[in-house]
Every structure is written in C-alpha cells, then in structure tokens.
Design a protein around this motif. Structure first.
Motif, short mmCIF file in Angstrom:
data_model
loop_
_atom_site.label_atom_id
_atom_site.label_comp_id
_atom_site.label_asym_id
_atom_site.label_seq_id
_atom_site.Cartn_x
_atom_site.Cartn_y
_atom_site.Cartn_z
N GLN A 481 31.40 41.19 35.78
CA GLN A 481 31.15 42.56 36.53
C GLN A 481 32.74 43.28 37.01
O GLN A 481 32.94 44.40 37.53
N MET A 482 33.83 42.29 36.76
CA MET A 482 35.09 42.73 36.89
C MET A 482 35.81 43.47 36.09
O MET A 482 36.83 44.07 35.96
N ALA A 483 35.26 43.49 34.57
CA ALA A 483 35.82 44.07 33.35
C ALA A 483 35.86 45.41 33.63
O ALA A 483 36.96 46.25 33.24
N ILE A 484 34.83 46.26 33.98
CA ILE A 484 34.92 47.58 34.23
C ILE A 484 36.32 48.22 35.27
O ILE A 484 36.83 49.00 34.87
N ALA A 485 36.44 47.55 36.38
CA ALA A 485 37.19 47.79 37.26
C ALA A 485 38.72 47.48 36.74
O ALA A 485 39.80 48.06 36.88
N ALA A 486 38.71 46.25 35.96
CA ALA A 486 40.05 45.80 35.65
C ALA A 486 40.72 46.75 34.29
O ALA A 486 41.85 47.09 34.47
N GLY A 487 39.71 47.27 33.61
CA GLY A 487 40.10 48.23 32.56
C GLY A 487 40.75 49.64 33.30
O GLY A 487 41.68 50.10 32.77
N LYS A 488 40.15 50.01 34.16
CA LYS A 488 40.50 51.09 35.04
C LYS A 488 41.70 51.07 35.65
O LYS A 488 42.69 51.83 35.61
N LEU A 489 42.17 49.80 36.21
CA LEU A 489 43.12 49.47 36.97
C LEU A 489 44.47 49.40 35.86
O LEU A 489 45.54 50.10 36.17
N TYR A 490 44.03 48.72 34.53
CA TYR A 490 45.32 48.90 33.78
C TYR A 490 45.74 50.49 33.12
O TYR A 490 46.81 50.71 33.11
N SER A 491 44.64 51.31 32.97
CA SER A 491 44.88 52.46 32.60
C SER A 491 45.86 53.22 33.96
O SER A 491 46.76 54.07 33.43
N GLU A 492 45.61 53.10 34.84
CA GLU A 492 46.66 53.43 36.04
C GLU A 492 47.85 52.81 35.86
O GLU A 492 48.93 53.44 36.27
N ARG A 493 47.86 51.87 35.58
CA ARG A 493 49.37 51.02 35.43
C ARG A 493 50.31 51.80 34.33
O ARG A 493 51.25 52.05 34.45
N ILE A 494 49.38 52.20 33.27
CA ILE A 494 49.99 53.18 32.25
C ILE A 494 50.49 54.50 32.50
O ILE A 494 51.69 55.06 32.43
N PHE A 495 49.62 55.29 33.04
CA PHE A 495 49.52 56.55 33.32
C PHE A 495 50.23 56.94 34.87
O PHE A 495 51.19 58.01 35.08
N ASP A 496 50.05 55.91 35.79
CA ASP A 496 50.65 56.44 37.05
C ASP A 496 51.72 55.32 37.57
O ASP A 496 52.24 55.47 38.82
N SER A 497 51.73 54.35 36.71
CA SER A 497 52.96 53.29 36.99
C SER A 497 52.57 52.68 38.30
O SER A 497 53.53 51.75 38.79
N ALA A 498 51.30 52.49 38.73
CA ALA A 498 51.05 51.55 40.08
C ALA A 498 49.62 51.51 40.07
O ALA A 498 48.70 52.43 39.29
N TYR A 499 48.97 50.40 40.64
CA TYR A 499 47.41 50.29 40.97
C TYR A 499 47.03 51.45 41.99
O TYR A 499 47.87 51.42 43.11
N VAL A 500 46.23 52.23 41.57
CA VAL A 500 46.03 53.45 42.55
C VAL A 500 44.53 53.11 43.44
O VAL A 500 44.41 53.10 44.55
N THR A 501 43.67 52.72 42.45
CA THR A 501 42.07 52.57 42.94
C THR A 501 42.21 51.19 44.03
O THR A 501 41.87 51.24 45.01
N ILE A 502 42.66 50.14 43.27
CA ILE A 502 42.71 48.84 44.12
C ILE A 502 44.27 48.05 43.54
O ILE A 502 44.50 48.10 42.45
N ASN A 503 44.72 47.83 44.49
CA ASN A 503 45.86 46.96 44.53
C ASN A 503 45.95 45.51 44.24
O ASN A 503 45.45 44.79 45.04
N VAL A 504 46.22 44.89 42.82
CA VAL A 504 45.93 43.60 42.64
C VAL A 504 47.20 43.12 42.15
O VAL A 504 47.23 42.13 41.39
N ARG A 505 48.37 43.78 42.61
CA ARG A 505 49.52 43.24 42.28
C ARG A 505 49.94 41.67 42.60
O ARG A 505 50.40 40.98 41.87
N LYS A 506 49.18 41.04 43.47
CA LYS A 506 49.42 39.84 43.96
C LYS A 506 48.72 38.69 42.81
O LYS A 506 48.89 37.40 43.10
#
Length: 526
Positions: A481-506
């Motif tokens: 269930q986490m795979a869909i959201a994890a892929g979205k977060l990585y796309s944000e890291r590439i194009f926005d240089s930060a986690y936008v939807t959910i902050n999983v930096r820790k």
C-alpha cells in the motif's frame, strides 16, 4: 471480357505471400555500441549520426500513423515514441526493481514530466520478481498505524486506488480492474497497556483523516456475534478506505501505462556501478603513509552509471549512464547498496542499508461455515492474521513473526511447512472464530518481504555520500500500500527538490547512522 486464366492469375498474385525488407533507417538500433576509449573516431561518428537516424525512423513512423500523418515533422523529436533499442546508452532516471515500488516511481515521474527526452528506465530481474510481494501479496490497505506519515501515505494510496481506472486507463482501452475488495481491518487489545496504546494510535489516525471506529468489548460482540472476544478489552475497526487489492492486476496496469508514457523496461541484473572521480582532496590526517591517494580517490568518487547484464545467453554487463538512481529492489535493496560500496567502506560508507529478504508464508483456507461477507480482516496481538480472499468462503491467513522467531527461520528455504498452520495458526483462528473448526487448507505459498532489520520501518531518501542514489525499500511488514505514495514522493524530490505531499525526511539513512529507532507497535500483515 477477361479470360478465366487472367482472372485466376490476378487472384493468385493477390493471395501470394509478400515480404518487405527492413529499410536502412530501421536498422540503426542494432548497431554496435562503442564503449568510451574503444574506437574514438567510430564512436564520434556514431554519436553524430545516432539522433539523425532516430529522427528519420520517427518521421517515417509518423507518416504511417493515421493520427500523425498530416504533420509528421512535429512528431520527429517531440512525440512520445517508445525507443526500440535493446538497452539504452544513457537515461535520466534508472530504477532498479520492476515491482510495485519501482513501477509506481516511474509512473509518477513520467506523469509529471511527459517529455521523451527525459528517459526513465526500469531494470528488473524476472527470476527475483516472481517471489516478491508485488506478485504474491494479498494486497492489504489500512490506515491503522501509530506513525502519522504511514497513515498519510496509506490514505494517499487508497485515494489513488479508488480512481485507478481513471489514472491508469490507456487510450481506446477499457479502464483496468484491480479487483478491490472493500473490507475493514480489525486490531484487538487484550490488556490495559495495549488498550492505552491503541487509543493513542486511534486519536492520531482520526487527526490525520482516517475513518476508524474505537469499539469496546460489548460493541465488538454486538457487531460481530460469530467471533469470540473473551480475552479482549477494546478494538479498532476501519470504516472507510480499507480493503484488499489484486497486486498483480495493479502491477500489470501500471506497467502497461508506463510503456505508453515511454518508460523502458529491461530484463537484466545489476552487477555493479561505474564511478567518476571528481578530483583528489588534500590528505586526511588519519591516513597512514602510502594510503592517501587511494582513500582520497575513493572518497571523492561519484556514481555515474549502472552496470546491467541483460537476460540473454552470452551477454555481458554494459554501463547505462544516468543522473538519478532509485534502489527499489525490495528484498535485495541491501545487496544493491553493497554493490555501490555502501556498507563496505569507511566513514559514511561504513553504514549499510539494513534491508534483507525475509520469508513469509500465506495459507489459503476454505471455511464453509464462516460468514465471508461479515467477517473483518483481523489481526490478533500475537501476530495471527486472517482476511477474506473472495466471496467463496476462502480466507488468507498467516502469522507475523517476532524478531526472535524471525531469527530462527531459514529464509533461504522457500518450501512451505503445513505443520506451521495446524500447530501455530489454526488453534488461534478457532479460538477467535469457532466456525473455522471445519476449515481446510487449499493452497499456500512462500514469498520474500523487504524487511528493515534496524527498526522494521521503510528507508526513504538519498545516501549521504551519493546524493543521486535514492533508496526506497523496507515496506515488507506494511504490504504494497505504501508503493504508490512512495513513488509520488520521489517525483517531488526530483522536480520540486522537496517532499510536498508528505514529509518523510526523517526516514532516510540519518536515523540509522544516529541509531534512532522509530516504533510502530501495530503492523499490517502481508
């Protein structure tokens, strides 16, 4: 009037077998590849002519396409046409692992930036993929966690899956069916300590938007009269956005969608990495005489390419140059990291990625006396789980092992021991639901989960040494269930240089280096 012989000769000519030879502009993808330094003149000539031959092929392909023939020139460079090369020479993003996590990452990248010059390549090993949760998991979706980030990721995935037919539909095709089975998940507490933890988790779930009911013992008995709650104090039950999905159907739909977006899948094995030295810094004070040059060179190198061996007889590994590398190899993410030198060096590189393959067994049982439409997908505090499989009174059950039990398991042996069901699972199922007394095993299988042996939570983030090497693994105990959201977060890291939807930096490698463990007492089952 034509004679009969003339008519018959024309008919035979029409029916005759006709062939067409491959044109010169269609042969370029099979040309020999010249490695750097092998033949400089031929390599320069190949590089100069490569793009022109590709444009020629796309121009000719557009002329024969009913939707593009009126203006084929506009499709020569900008059209999202799939490249037919066996292996690309270079790519912007190379994803290691073609399961749900890797394919979801490729989907969100191409969904965000649909430019064919921004290439995304997925390297998968079919021999390993068939034993992972992407193929064999029962596909649980639940938000009953104690960590806010996991709750939000599950909610995001549930919303995506609710509209998966719209997101993953291909032009002129029917919407894909991922076979969602809506069912609420139930977790139980047997004493005051477990009840207090469950109540705090329930409050966190409500704050994050999850729809979960907190039920007392009498409320549980009234709602599920066919279950035994004598040893239970309270429980939680999911009301919305929970259920089961067919992970294979979901993976197939995402892969087909990715191919239409221009994602290239390669069947092969990652054998190593190619490094690029950026220079040698001054001598560190802790190095001994004679070691300075070697250690400094290793410390200054950066990841430049991935050595991929295609799945074919007699093939050798070839480098694929890339800017970003995503380690979504699931159970073998730790092995891939070691091939990049992570966990095998000094300083930062001495800390390994603690993802290991762990064996998990699922049993399919048939219980004709159990109400398949009313029973929840429940998980006992002892790790025994059970959930409906279909409307035919079939159920999937198993056990989430403790760390001590996991250490005693032979994870290299993928055989199924049916005594595990009759000795360790069945007695607890009958105690919780007496109607399971007349059940029988109809199927069973073993699979590998990607388990983080440090704290059982996923590892998400760049390596501190190689900032273009991103690890995305460790979802084993929480299902796909986490795979869909994890892929979205990585796309944000590439194009926005930060986690936008959910902050999983820790959840990156820094917590492992600092030996800071997060705790998730209630785990979803696989």
């Amino acid at each position: 009037m034509r004679s009969i012989s003339q008519i018959s000769s024309r008919i035979s000519a029409v029916r005759s077998f006709q062939t067409s030879s491959i044109r010169l502009w269609e042969k370029y993808e099979n040309e020999r590849y010249y490695a750097p330094g092998e033949d400089p003149l031929k390599r320069i000539w190949h590089g100069l002519t490569y793009d022109f031959k590709r444009w020629k092929r796309r121009y000719e392909a557009a002329r024969n396409d009913a939707f593009k023939r009126y203006n084929p020139i506009s499709h020569t460079k900008s059209s999202n046409v799939f490249d037919y090369e066996l292996m690309p020479f270079r790519t912007e993003v190379l994803i290691i692992g073609g399961g749900l996590t890797g394919s979801s990452t490729a989907y969100w990248i191409k969904e965000r930036f649909r430019d064919e010059d921004f290439k995304v390549t997925v390297v998968e090993s079919p021999d390993r993929l068939e034993n992972t949760r992407s193929m064999l998991s029962s596909g649980p979706i639940t938000q009953q966690f104690s960590i806010p980030e996991l709750i939000e990721m599950s909610l995001f995935s549930a919303e995506f899956l609710r509209h998966a037919g719209e997101h993953l539909q291909i032009l002129d095709n029917d919407p894909p069916d991922i076979n969602i089975l809506p069912v609420g998940f139930m977790y139980l507490a047997r004493n005051e300590e477990e009840a207090e933890i469950m109540k705090e988790n329930w409050k966190t779930q409500l704050e994050r938007g999850a729809k979960v009911a907190y039920l007392t013992k009498s409320e549980l008995q009234a709602r599920f009269p066919f279950m035994n709650f004598d040893d239970v104090i309270v429980g939680t039950y999911g009301l919305e956005n929970e259920g089961l999905i067919d992970t294979w159907q979901l993976l197939s739909a995402i892969r087909e969608k990715n191919m239409t977006l221009g994602v290239q899948y390669i069947k092969g094995t990652v054998e190593g990495f190619k490094f690029e030295n950026l220079g040698i810094r001054p001598e560190p004070h802790y190095l001994q005489e004679g070691d300075e040059a070697d250690y400094s060179a290793i410390d200054e190198r950066k990841l430049r390419a991935v050595l991929v061996k295609p799945q074919m007889v007699g093939a050798s590994a070839r480098p694929i140059e890339t800017h970003f590398i995503v380690n979504a190899a699931g159970p073998w993410a730790g092995e891939i990291a070691r091939k990049a030198g992570i966990g095998c060096g000094a300083g930062i590189l001495a800390v390994p990625v603690p993802i290991e393959p762990r064996k998990r067994v699922n049993f399919v049982i048939h219980a004709p006396d159990v109400p398949s439409f009313d029973i929840p997908a429940f998980t006992d505090p002892n790790g025994i789980f059970c959930r409906p499989h279909d409307a035919g009174n079939n159920f999937i059950c198993g056990k989430i092992p403790t760390r001590a039990e996991d250490a005693k398991t032979n994870h290299s042996d993928m055989s199924v021991d049916y005594n595990e069901f009759y000795n360790d699972i069945w007695p607890f199922l009958v105690k919780r639901v007496p109607a399971f007394k007349n059940s029988k095993v109809v199927n069973a299988w073993a699979m590998y989960n990607d388990v983080n042996t440090f704290d059982d939570l996923p590892v998400l983030g760049e390596n501190l040494k190689y900032n273009n090497f991103y690890t995305m693994a460790g979802f084993g105990n929480y299902g796909p269930q986490m795979a869909i959201a994890a892929g979205k977060l990585y796309s944000e890291r590439i194009f926005d240089s930060a986690y936008v939807t959910i902050n999983v930096r820790k959840y990156d490698m820094r917590r492992i280096m600092n030996q800071k463990k997060y705790k998730e007492p209630l785990k979803c089952s696989v």
